[in-house]
Scaffold this motif. Structure first.
Motif, PDB file in Angstrom:
ATOM      1  N   LEU A  31      51.751  49.367  32.747  1.00  0.00           N
ATOM      2  CA  LEU A  31      52.863  49.209  33.400  1.00  0.00           C
ATOM      3  C   LEU A  31      52.546  49.113  34.781  1.00  0.00           C
ATOM      4  O   LEU A  31      53.333  48.441  35.378  1.00  0.00           O
ATOM      5  CB  LEU A  31      53.536  50.681  33.250  1.00  0.00           C
ATOM      6  N   PHE A  32      51.351  49.860  35.338  1.00  0.00           N
ATOM      7  CA  PHE A  32      51.331  49.868  36.812  1.00  0.00           C
ATOM      8  C   PHE A  32      49.709  49.897  36.936  1.00  0.00           C
ATOM      9  O   PHE A  32      49.031  50.558  36.015  1.00  0.00           O
ATOM     10  CB  PHE A  32      51.635  51.031  37.699  1.00  0.00           C
ATOM     11  N   ASP A  33      49.339  49.231  38.119  1.00  0.00           N
ATOM     12  CA  ASP A  33      47.891  49.292  38.457  1.00  0.00           C
ATOM     13  C   ASP A  33      48.086  49.674  39.753  1.00  0.00           C
ATOM     14  O   ASP A  33      48.119  49.280  40.824  1.00  0.00           O
ATOM     15  CB  ASP A  33      47.420  47.781  38.661  1.00  0.00           C
ATOM     16  N   VAL A  34      47.529  50.980  40.018  1.00  0.00           N
ATOM     17  CA  VAL A  34      47.789  51.834  41.358  1.00  0.00           C
ATOM     18  C   VAL A  34      46.910  51.484  42.400  1.00  0.00           C
ATOM     19  O   VAL A  34      47.157  51.294  43.589  1.00  0.00           O
ATOM     20  CB  VAL A  34      47.577  53.383  40.860  1.00  0.00           C
ATOM     21  N   LYS A  35      45.679  50.859  41.888  1.00  0.00           N
ATOM     22  CA  LYS A  35      44.834  50.323  42.962  1.00  0.00           C
ATOM     23  C   LYS A  35      45.327  49.326  43.782  1.00  0.00           C
ATOM     24  O   LYS A  35      45.061  49.289  45.002  1.00  0.00           O
ATOM     25  CB  LYS A  35      43.357  50.161  42.484  1.00  0.00           C
ATOM     26  N   THR A  36      46.224  48.596  43.481  1.00  0.00           N
ATOM     27  CA  THR A  36      46.848  47.440  44.201  1.00  0.00           C
ATOM     28  C   THR A  36      47.686  48.092  45.240  1.00  0.00           C
ATOM     29  O   THR A  36      48.147  47.558  46.029  1.00  0.00           O
ATOM     30  CB  THR A  36      47.652  46.572  43.236  1.00  0.00           C
ATOM     31  N   ALA A  37      48.213  49.513  45.127  1.00  0.00           N
ATOM     32  CA  ALA A  37      49.086  50.107  46.032  1.00  0.00           C
ATOM     33  C   ALA A  37      48.349  50.578  47.051  1.00  0.00           C
ATOM     34  O   ALA A  37      48.854  51.238  47.931  1.00  0.00           O
ATOM     35  CB  ALA A  37      49.983  51.057  45.578  1.00  0.00           C
ATOM     36  N   VAL A  38      47.123  50.905  46.855  1.00  0.00           N
ATOM     37  CA  VAL A  38      45.902  51.652  47.747  1.00  0.00           C
ATOM     38  C   VAL A  38      45.503  50.520  48.952  1.00  0.00           C
ATOM     39  O   VAL A  38      44.794  49.632  48.458  1.00  0.00           O
ATOM     40  CB  VAL A  38      44.612  52.161  47.205  1.00  0.00           C
ATOM     41  N   ALA A  39      45.569  50.850  49.947  1.00  0.00           N
ATOM     42  CA  ALA A  39      45.318  50.084  51.197  1.00  0.00           C
ATOM     43  C   ALA A  39      43.750  50.186  51.460  1.00  0.00           C
ATOM     44  O   ALA A  39      43.273  51.201  51.210  1.00  0.00           O
ATOM     45  CB  ALA A  39      45.893  50.357  52.599  1.00  0.00           C
ATOM     46  N   ASN A  40      43.271  48.998  51.565  1.00  0.00           N
ATOM     47  CA  ASN A  40      41.814  48.905  51.852  1.00  0.00           C
ATOM     48  C   ASN A  40      41.062  49.600  50.759  1.00  0.00           C
ATOM     49  O   ASN A  40      40.185  50.533  51.044  1.00  0.00           O
ATOM     50  CB  ASN A  40      41.311  49.317  53.215  1.00  0.00           C
ATOM     51  N   TYR A  41      41.673  49.578  49.547  1.00  0.00           N
ATOM     52  CA  TYR A  41      40.906  49.964  48.266  1.00  0.00           C
ATOM     53  C   TYR A  41      39.444  49.886  48.055  1.00  0.00           C
ATOM     54  O   TYR A  41      38.636  50.831  47.848  1.00  0.00           O
ATOM     55  CB  TYR A  41      41.619  49.343  47.079  1.00  0.00           C
ATOM     56  N   ALA A  42      38.879  48.837  48.730  1.00  0.00           N
ATOM     57  CA  ALA A  42      37.393  48.440  48.640  1.00  0.00           C
ATOM     58  C   ALA A  42      36.674  49.320  49.764  1.00  0.00           C
ATOM     59  O   ALA A  42      35.500  49.424  49.516  1.00  0.00           O
ATOM     60  CB  ALA A  42      36.977  47.013  48.639  1.00  0.00           C
TER      61      ALA A  42
END
Length: 1492
Positions: A654-665
């Protein structure tokens, strides 16, 4: 020969002669006779003929034309006459005659007459001039006896007439005489009725009469209202010679057939539980009581025709009647509510039958008692519970109360009873009654009697002073609610015991209890609260949320947060702040910073106390915050939003939350967590942040939204995290509902009486949570059917049929046989399907006859089939098994067939016997139809029966007859044996019957029906009945001879035993009865033989010579005196006399009479004295007795012996001294008991004379007295003995006193005692003297006399060798204590040194000397004197309260009492007056002594 009769037609011929004349001819005038011719005249020669009269004698034989009787022999001249050429017997003018008078032309049998007739010829062709001959002839006429007439009936001797083809005046039969044996018998027949037919039943009409002119029997009245009955009419014919022929015409009338009179009945104690299973399951009420037809119609029939019963139930609607049997029974349970305690009904039963013109009624009275059944609370659970936070009014239970008296649905009862229910108590676990917690009330106050009308509610929680809502239970109220407010607090009360009472309208009560448990509010729990949290001071700024609090709560309550922010030293810090409330549904409880952290002390620790409370609970936790200066950055996260539908596959991303994290890397170690109340629906990968769907999504139409919080945390961020809001929009996908029934066609019978489930509508829907609604779209054309849900919220629909009842629109019938139901089923959003269901109506099939279909012909032998016989059975076939109705039709009431229905089978039976003679060959038919409720006459057939028989009637060949039976014939004596004659013998067995109904023959004779033997059952009595007539009939297995054969029994007289009786069989008389004394024994000799004579004599008895019988007055006389005292005769007191009666036949009968002779006392007793005394009798006849002062009472003076010659108890004698003089004063008689002659107590027949007391006279004294000797008879006889007492006084010189030393001796002790007593007596006298000073002498004397007359009572009589006088005082002197008790129980004080009562001794001496004068003979007792009885002389100390306590009373010895003559003299003698006081002085006996 009674009328004019031609006897002799004369065939006669007479010889006659007469002068005859004729014309004679001869030739004359001979010559030529010229005639002309062409040739000229010609001469014809010839002669003429001339005539003359010539005479001669003619002879002829002609029939004679005139005759006369010239002679008739034996004086029979008037018997015959001649008319023309015929001889006639003259007519006899006598109407009837036995020996007829020939002078009147009447002949008699055996008479013979010679009649001579002479004839001649008077003219021949009008000429009388001739000579005739006179022929004559004699003929003898003999008269023979008249032939008795006979006759027959034109319609038979036994006929049937029917109501439907008769009328007044109709000829029903005619007498047809057969009296003409030959042509000469011109007899005249007369008709008459010898015995009238009985009158009609009930109406008492004469229905039949005889036309005496032509012998026709006709009806005199219409039969429209008459009852079927039988009649016998005696009819006779008689001719002139009085010869008679008689017969009995038997008429069987088929008209109205009487309906039985049914009997009134009553049931006065019927319970309304009658007919109920487990109580009294018998639903029967009345069986009809009615007599058999023989009670109404003797000799007519034995069974009723078809009876039909109907009922007017009088309001008793639960009862009905079986129309065929009359059985009244219940169709349902009885209800008499609201009647109480009883209700009465009067039912009327009407009965009729198929042949009746009338109906009869009877009444059935029923009194029903109301049974009140106690109510039962049947639905209350043992326990129930409710959450403690339930504040609103809440329905806890729908109370169901079962009462048999009202509308429990399964009973089908009408509503009958009122139920009132209430809460008895609500006890909490502490015993407190909280009645405000629950409410039990009627759902509808206007419908109190519905069995589920009460509902139990938990009341609304109301706290009047509270301004909050909910009003209580929070921290401010210490988490509690007040009692008695409808509120609950689990922490205070965990259990309530509730009692509910229900009472019906008649006071019956049921009580049920249940336990109520308030359910605890569950405390919330923290879900994510850590113990420790590090903050990077370089990144902390004002309003930053450093932590969001999450919790779980079973009740989904909001928490109110309370925070304490403290330093390590316990002081308050202001670096932090918290939201006061929050909820994980929409917002979090956040803790945020109040300032920037760059200027706060580094590496410091703070403690936050986090508390949250809801309504009932509070939870707290401590969070340690460390402010560090090395924390890495906190990942930031944005929100995500996505739209899917309910068809989203599982699993799916349903969701990929890491896409909502800024500067995930840029972060080294990020972890993801997901908080949601739907933890089983969504899952997040901690490392990748992928949110996966775990289960199918649900949504509300048209869509639903799920809000998820994803937490992002980096390992270097000092446990700070970010929240990523995730919004998932779910669109509801609605699938259309489908009807999946594979079978859509069914059938139902038109008679179906129950509601059936015809179809269960099968539906399918891909939406599992969807609803189903089904309805018929075309109900107007399918009114017998409906679509309904099986139960509320079941979402299962069925197609059912209505129970039509009286609604004709819902009834199935042949009018419509196919129904098409369009059913539309939709889900909650209207998506669905329409499907057609077809219902075929199976019509009710008509019943079909099996045996009687069409025309059915059969032959019946009426000699073997009788009334009640079943001729044919029919069990029609009905496909549905419906209740069948059979209908039978006949074309007239004479048809002997009748229909009966047993269960579902029709039986055609004979309702009457078919006549063998009158109906042989008769053909009868009956139409039989069968139907059911839908087909009244579905199938019909005709039964045609031909009645023929070949059997003959049996008869009794040796009857009529007469026999003679002696009257003394023994029981079982064979009187007669009947012989049966039958052409069918030996093929048939015969049975004979006695047909006597008269009372004079009943019980006397018995017929062996098989052997034909008549035997005697009861002794005959010539004098009672001399002749008996028995009538017998005989039958074989087929026929009963209609004729009654007569047997006459003559009783032969036999001389019989006589019977002697006596009214008095026990007679009592006295022995003094004189000769000739009449004894009324009431002798009576009876003899059934009327001409017999009886003689009564004395037949025996031991003393029969003492009695004599007088046959004239039938009395017994005493012939000799009966003296019981006669020692020679030695007669007993009882004797038996035998009296005998003898008749002419020397029969005898005896009776014993017992005579009881009473003994009479008629002799005076004699006496015997001692020989030594009796020989010294004085000159005056007295017996001397010498006495001096030395004689004591114990020395006998003489003995008198009684001698009595009387028998019995008369010899027991009584002895007494006459008078009240010196003899009675000084002497007494003591009876001596000797053994008696019988085994009982002894007999007193002698007495000894003793002195009563010593005589202390100082002078010589001679006196006389009498001794009376009385026997024991009644009346008593007595004799006397005169005794002369010679008393010689003895003077003793005084003796010197003994000198003795007192001290220590017993004598001195006695002397001291006597002196002490005497001193006490002196003291008492002194008291008397002082007391007397205050009253006059006269008053004291009066007082004393009154006391003597009222209260003097001797307490005892002391009879001892030394007589003593005992002084007894009254009550104690005032002021002194009461120490002793007198003999009457009163307290007394005795004088002297001792206070104990003095001992007195009594001697009981048996003395026959009477102290009263009751045993003295009136003829010798002295004149009456007013002498008081002994009881009047007895003195008793007056101890009552009104007595003078100072007054002294004395009890005197016997020698003193003997001197008392009357009250006045006694007073003077016993109490000499004191000269000073005037009071009586005490008297001392010379031998007085005192004893302790």
């Amino acid at each position: 020969m009674n009328g004019v009769k031609s006897l002799w037609n004369l065939g006669t011929s007479c010889d006659i002669n007469y002068l005859c004349a004729t014309t004679c001819y001869y030739e004359c005038d001979c010559g030529c006779r010229w005639r002309w011719s062409w040739d000229g005249d010609v001469c014809d020669y010839g002669c003429d003929t001339c005539s003359y009269t010539c005479y001669y004698t003619c002879y002829d034989t002609r029939s004679c034309n005139t005759c006369q009787i010239t002679s008739i022999s034996n004086g029979g001249g008037n018997l015959f006459f001649l008319s023309g050429m015929t001889l006639y017997k003259n007519s006899c003018p006598d109407t009837t005659c036995d020996n007829c008078d020939r002078s009147r032309g009447c002949a008699n049998a055996g008479e013979s007459y010679d009649v001579t007739i002479q004839c001649w010829r008077t003219n021949v062709n009008g000429y009388s001039d001739y000579n005739t001959g006179y022929p004559s002839a004699t003929k003898t006429f003999s008269f023979y006896a008249n032939t008795p007439p006979t006759y027959y009936f034109s319609a038979g001797q036994s006929i049937k007439i029917f109501q439907n083809n008769t009328w007044s005046g109709k000829v029903i039969n005619q007498i047809m005489p057969t009296y003409i044996d030959e042509n000469e018998d011109n007899d005249v027949i007369s008709y008459y009725v010898s015995s009238e037919p009985r009158r009609s039943w009930i109406h008492d009409n004469d229905l039949f009469d005889l036309n005496t002119g032509n012998g026709q029997i006709y009806l005199t009245k219409t039969l429209a209202l008459e009852f079927s009955y039988t009649f016998d009419m005696g009819l006779c014919i008689v001719d002139r010679r009085r010869d008679t022929a008689c017969k009995t015409l038997h008429i069987e009338m088929w008209a109205c057939y009487q309906t039985p009179n049914c009997t009134d009945q009553q049931i006065l104690d019927l319970k309304d539980t009658h007919g109920i299973t487990h109580h009294n399951p018998n639903n029967s009420l009345f069986r009809m009581i009615y007599p058999q037809p023989s009670t109404h119609f003797p000799y007519f029939r034995n069974t009723w025709s078809k009876l039909t019963w109907s009922l007017d139930n009088g309001g008793f609607s639960e009862s009905t009647i079986d129309p065929d049997s009359g059985h009244i029974y219940l169709t349902k349970n009885i209800s008499i509510w609201p009647s109480w305690p009883t209700r009465s009904y009067l039912e009327t039963v009407t009965v009729s039958n198929s042949e009746s013109c009338y109906t009869t009624t009877c009444q059935m009275r029923v009194t029903i008692s109301y049974t009140n059944w106690p109510p039962h609370i049947i639905s209350l659970p043992a326990q129930t519970s409710l959450h403690e936070d339930t504040d609103a009014e809440t329905l806890l239970h729908n109370l169901k109360v079962y009462d048999y008296n009202y509308d429990a649905p399964e009973d089908g009862h009408v509503i009958e009873d009122n139920i009132t229910c209430w809460i008895k108590y609500v006890h909490d676990q502490w015993g407190e009654n909280d009645m405000e917690l629950f409410d039990l009330r009627l759902d509808d106050p206007n419908d109190q009697i519905r069995w589920d009308s009460y509902k139990l509610y938990k009341k609304q929680c109301i706290v009047p002073e509270s301004v909050y809502s909910p009003p209580c239970g929070y921290k401010r109220e210490n988490y509690t609610c007040p009692k008695h407010s409808g509120c609950m607090t689990h922490n205070v009360t965990q259990r309530y015991d509730v009692s509910i009472m229900c009472r019906d309208g008649y006071g019956a009560i049921d009580n049920r209890n249940f336990t109520f448990y308030p359910l605890r509010n569950q405390a919330p729990t923290w879900r994510n609260l850590p113990k420790h949290l590090d903050l990077d001071i370089r990144q902390g700024s004002e309003e930053d949320i450093i932590f969001s609090i999450m919790y779980r709560d079973a009740e989904n309550e909001n928490l109110t947060y309370e925070y304490k922010f403290m330093k390590n030293d316990g002081t308050v810090t202001t670096y932090f702040q918290g939201d006061p409330s929050g909820n994980y549904f929409n917002q979090l409880g956040n803790i945020s910073l109040t300032t920037y952290l760059y200027d706060v002390p580094k590496n410091t620790s703070y403690t936050i106390e986090i508390c949250g409370h809801e309504r009932r609970n509070e939870i707290c936790e401590l969070l340690t915050i460390d402010l560090e200066d090395y924390c890495g950055p906190v990942p930031t996260c944005s929100s995500l939003e996505k739209t899917v539908n309910t068809e989203e596959p599982v699993p799916s991303t349903l969701f990929d939350v890491k896409t909502a994290v800024a500067n995930y890397a840029s972060y080294s170690n990020i972890t993801f967590t997901l908080t949601s109340r739907l933890a089983n629906t969504f899952e997040i990968n901690k490392k990748t942040g992928i949110v996966t769907l775990l289960s199918t999504l649900t949504a509300s139409y048209p869509s639903s939204t799920y809000v998820l919080n994803a937490f992002v945390e980096d390992a270097e961020s000092c446990q700070y995290y970010s929240v990523c809001p995730l919004t998932l929009h779910v669109t509801y996908v609605n699938h259309a509902l489908k009807i999946s029934n594979s079978v859509t066609t069914t059938a139902i019978h038109e008679d179906e009486a129950k509601s059936l489930t015809l179809f269960t509508i099968e539906t399918s829907d891909l939406n599992d949570d969807d609803d189903v609604t089904c309805a018929m779209t075309n109900p107007s054309v399918n009114k017998p059917f409906y679509v309904t849900e099986t139960f509320s919220a079941s979402q299962v629909y069925v197609i059912k049929n209505y129970i039509a009842g009286t609604d004709v629109t819902k009834k199935l019938s042949s009018a419509k046989t196919v129904y098409t139901l369009d059913v539309n089923c939709t889900d909650r959003y209207g998506a669905g399907e329409v499907k057609t269901f077809t219902i075929n109506v199976a019509l009710n099939q008509p019943p079909v006859l099996q045996q009687l279909h069409g025309m059915v012909s059969r032959s019946v032998d009426q000699s073997s089939m009788f009334s009640g016989s079943t001729l044919i059975t029919e069990q029609a076939l009905d496909a549905e098994g419906d209740t069948l109705t059979y209908t039978c039709y006949v074309n007239n009431s004479n048809v002997p067939l009748k229909c009966f229905v047993e269960s579902d089978t029709l039986l055609v039976k004979l309702r009457r016997n078919v006549s063998i003679s009158g109906e042989n060959g008769a053909v009868y038919s009956m139409q039989v139809c069968v139907g059911d409720a839908k087909h009244p006459l579905a199938d019909c057939g005709t039964l045609q029966l031909t009645f023929t028989t070949h059997h003959s009637y049996p008869s009794i060949s040796n009857l009529p007859a007469e026999v003679e039976v002696p009257e003394d014939a023994a029981i079982g004596y064979t009187v007669f044996t009947a012989t049966v004659a039958d052409a069918d013998i030996p093929a048939e067995v015969h049975t004979l019957f006695l047909n006597n109904t008269s009372a004079d023959t009943k019980g006397y004779f018995e017929l062996d029906r098989n052997a034909g033997t008549i035997t005697l059952l009861k002794t005959l009595d010539y004098e009672t009945e001399k002749r008996y007539t028995l009538r017998l009939t005989v039958q074989d297995p087929y026929l009963v001879n209609p004729e009654l054969f007569k047997l006459i029994i003559n009783v032969k007289d036999v001389n019989e035993q006589n019977y002697l009786t006596a009214k008095n069989r026990s007679i009592t008389f006295k022995e003094t009865a004189k000769v000739g004394r009449i004894f009324h024994a009431g002798l009576e000799c009876t003899d059934l033989d009327e001409k017999d004579t009886q003689t009564i004599t004395i037949a025996g008895g031991i003393h029969a010579e003492y009695f004599q019988y007088n046959s004239t007055n039938k009395k017994i006389y005493l012939a000799k005196e009966w003296d019981l005292d006669d020692s020679v005769a030695n007669l007993p007191s009882t004797t038996t006399l035998t009296v005998r009666c003898t008749d002419n036949a020397m029969h005898t009968s005896d009776v014993d009479i017992v005579f009881n002779i009473e003994d009479v006392n008629d002799q005076k007793p004699s006496f015997i004295l001692d020989p030594s005394i009796s020989n010294n009798t004085l000159s005056d006849g007295s017996v001397p007795i010498k006495i001096d002062s030395s004689k004591g009472p114990s020395e006998p003076l003489l003995t008198v012996t009684c001698a009595d010659d009387e028998s019995g108890d008369h010899g027991e004698c009584a002895f007494s001294i006459l008078g009240n003089g010196l003899g009675r004063r000084y002497f007494e008689l003591r009876s001596v008991t000797t053994a008696g002659r019988r085994k009982r107590a002894g007999v007193k027949n002698s007495a000894t004379l003793y002195l009563r007391e010593e005589m202390k006279l100082n002078y010589n004294k001679n006196f006389q007295f009498y001794v009376k000797i009385t026997d024991g008879g009644s009346p008593p006889q007595f004799t006397t003995v005169m005794l002369t007492a010679n008393y010689t006084a003895t003077v003793n010189p005084p003796k010197a006193a003994n000198s003795t030393t007192c001290p220590g001796s017993s004598g001195c002790t006695t002397l001291y005692a006597i002196l002490a007593i005497e001193l006490a007596m002196v003291a008492g006298l002194s008291v008397h003297a002082v007391y007397a000073c205050f009253f006059s002498n006269k008053n004291k004397i009066d007082h004393l006399q009154e006391a003597l007359s009222k209260d003097i009572n001797w307490r005892t009589a002391f009879k001892s060798k030394q007589q003593m006088t005992t002084f007894m005082y009254g009550k104690t002197i005032p002021g002194k204590p009461q120490q002793g008790k007198s003999f009457n129980g009163q307290n007394t004080v005795m004088p002297g040194p001792s206070t104990s009562s003095m001992t007195r001794r009594e001697y009981s001496i048996s003395s026959s000397s009477s102290e009263t004068s009751s045993d003295e003979d009136e003829r010798i007792r002295p004149a009456p004197r007013q002498v008081p009885s002994r009881s009047q002389f007895r003195m008793q100390a007056p101890l009552g309260p009104n007595r003078d306590p100072m007054q002294m009373r004395h009890v005197y010895s016997n020698n003193t009492r003997a001197n008392l003559v009357n009250a006045t003299s006694a007073s003077a003698a016993l109490f000499p007056r004191d000269s000073a006081t005037g009071l009586p002085s005490p008297i001392y006996s010379s031998d007085m002594s005192f004893r302790n």
